[in-house]
Structure formats: C-alpha cells, structure tokens
Design an enzyme around this catalytic site. Sequence first.
Site, short mmCIF file in Angstrom:
data_model
loop_
_atom_site.label_atom_id
_atom_site.label_comp_id
_atom_site.label_asym_id
_atom_site.label_seq_id
_atom_site.Cartn_x
_atom_site.Cartn_y
_atom_site.Cartn_z
N HIS A 154 44.99 -8.48 33.29
CA HIS A 154 45.75 -8.32 32.06
C HIS A 154 44.83 -8.41 30.84
O HIS A 154 44.91 -7.60 29.92
CB HIS A 154 46.82 -9.41 31.91
CG HIS A 154 47.93 -9.34 32.91
ND1 HIS A 154 48.34 -10.43 33.63
CD2 HIS A 154 48.73 -8.32 33.29
CE1 HIS A 154 49.35 -10.10 34.41
NE2 HIS A 154 49.60 -8.81 34.23
N LYS A 179 63.24 -11.74 38.28
CA LYS A 179 61.99 -11.96 39.00
C LYS A 179 61.76 -13.44 39.32
O LYS A 179 60.86 -13.76 40.07
CB LYS A 179 60.80 -11.42 38.18
CG LYS A 179 60.68 -9.92 38.22
CD LYS A 179 59.36 -9.48 37.64
CE LYS A 179 59.15 -7.99 37.83
NZ LYS A 179 57.83 -7.55 37.35
N ARG A 217 46.55 0.07 38.55
CA ARG A 217 45.63 -0.46 39.54
C ARG A 217 45.45 0.51 40.70
O ARG A 217 44.38 0.65 41.23
CB ARG A 217 46.14 -1.79 40.09
CG ARG A 217 46.17 -2.90 39.08
CD ARG A 217 46.84 -4.10 39.65
NE ARG A 217 48.20 -3.73 40.05
CZ ARG A 217 49.20 -4.55 40.15
NH1 ARG A 217 49.04 -5.81 39.94
NH2 ARG A 217 50.41 -4.14 40.50
N SER A 246 49.77 -10.60 39.57
CA SER A 246 50.29 -11.96 39.36
C SER A 246 51.01 -12.48 40.61
O SER A 246 50.89 -13.64 40.97
CB SER A 246 51.25 -11.98 38.17
OG SER A 246 50.57 -11.73 36.98
#
Length: 173
Positions: free
Chosen positions: A17, A41, A95, A133
């Site tokens: 990040h 989440k 990514r 994460s």
Amino acid sequence: MRTALYPGTFDPVTNGHLDIISRACQLVDRLVIGVAINRDKGPMFELSERVAMIEAECGSIAARTGTEIFAHPFENLLIDCARDVGARVIVRGLRAVADFEYEFQMVGMNRALDDSIETVFLMAEPEHQAVASRLVKEIARLGGDVGPFVPESVHRALKARLGVPDRAVKRAL
C-alpha cells in the site's frame, strides 16, 4: 490542484500500500486515502486504528514528495466518495491478473456512474506483488514473521492485537 483517491480497507496497511501511495504522490498534488468502513469484511482493526496507521506512515511520504495526504473514512459508493473529496482520479494498485479482472469490472461500473472520474492503475513492485492484508493477518495469526510485509509500527500493532510473542520469545519457550 490534482486530487486522487486511493481507496481500500487497509486492514492493516502494508508495504505494498505504501509503495502505491508513494508512487501516486508523483502524479497528484493531493492524495486522499479512502479508508473503507466495510463491516462485511470484519476488519481486525477498528476504523480509527486503520486511519491512525495510515496517517502515521504517510507523514514521511508527504514530507518527501510535497503531496498533501490525508485519510478519509467512507462507507458510501466509491464514486460518491471521489466526488465528496473532489477527486478526478481513482488510484488502484494491481498485483496480479486476478486483481485486474475485478478492477476491470469496477472501472466499468464506476464509468457508468460518472465518466468524468478516471481510474489509474499502478502495478505493485515485484517485491510487493504477493502481499495482501488478508495474507498478512493470516501469517500473523499463525505466529509467522510479517516484518517484511508491513511497517514496523504495524508489525507491533499486529503482535499486540493477536498476543503473539516475538520470535526470540517463542524460541525460548
């Protein structure tokens, strides 16, 4: 003033990040880090903790780049958040190919909602391409070393949250 929005849950903020934040600062004058509340989440860290982590880590980036950076919690549509903060650009980090497929759909939907807001993709540096994460939290939960993936302050916060001892302590046990 060129303003961009970089949204995410940042639970927790990772070196990946921070790499995207640093690189986005080369493109804009003001970067808003949109911290998504997203209760679905089930974040490990409270919203206030995630905002504090971002603010702590971005201070040096702002000083180095001359870009104004601030965290902005949001729970509405991403496109509405962009409008709220005056962003004409949404920054997204990529990514892998799997990220692209999801992001491609999001761009299409966001353009249908407001075609005046552009999305810019920044590829993660190779050393950060596997960092997520979700994986950082999993490794930390199982007692692995997440030091290479997160800033030191975040590493300490993860250990404290999970009650995970330092590796030296684990070896002594």
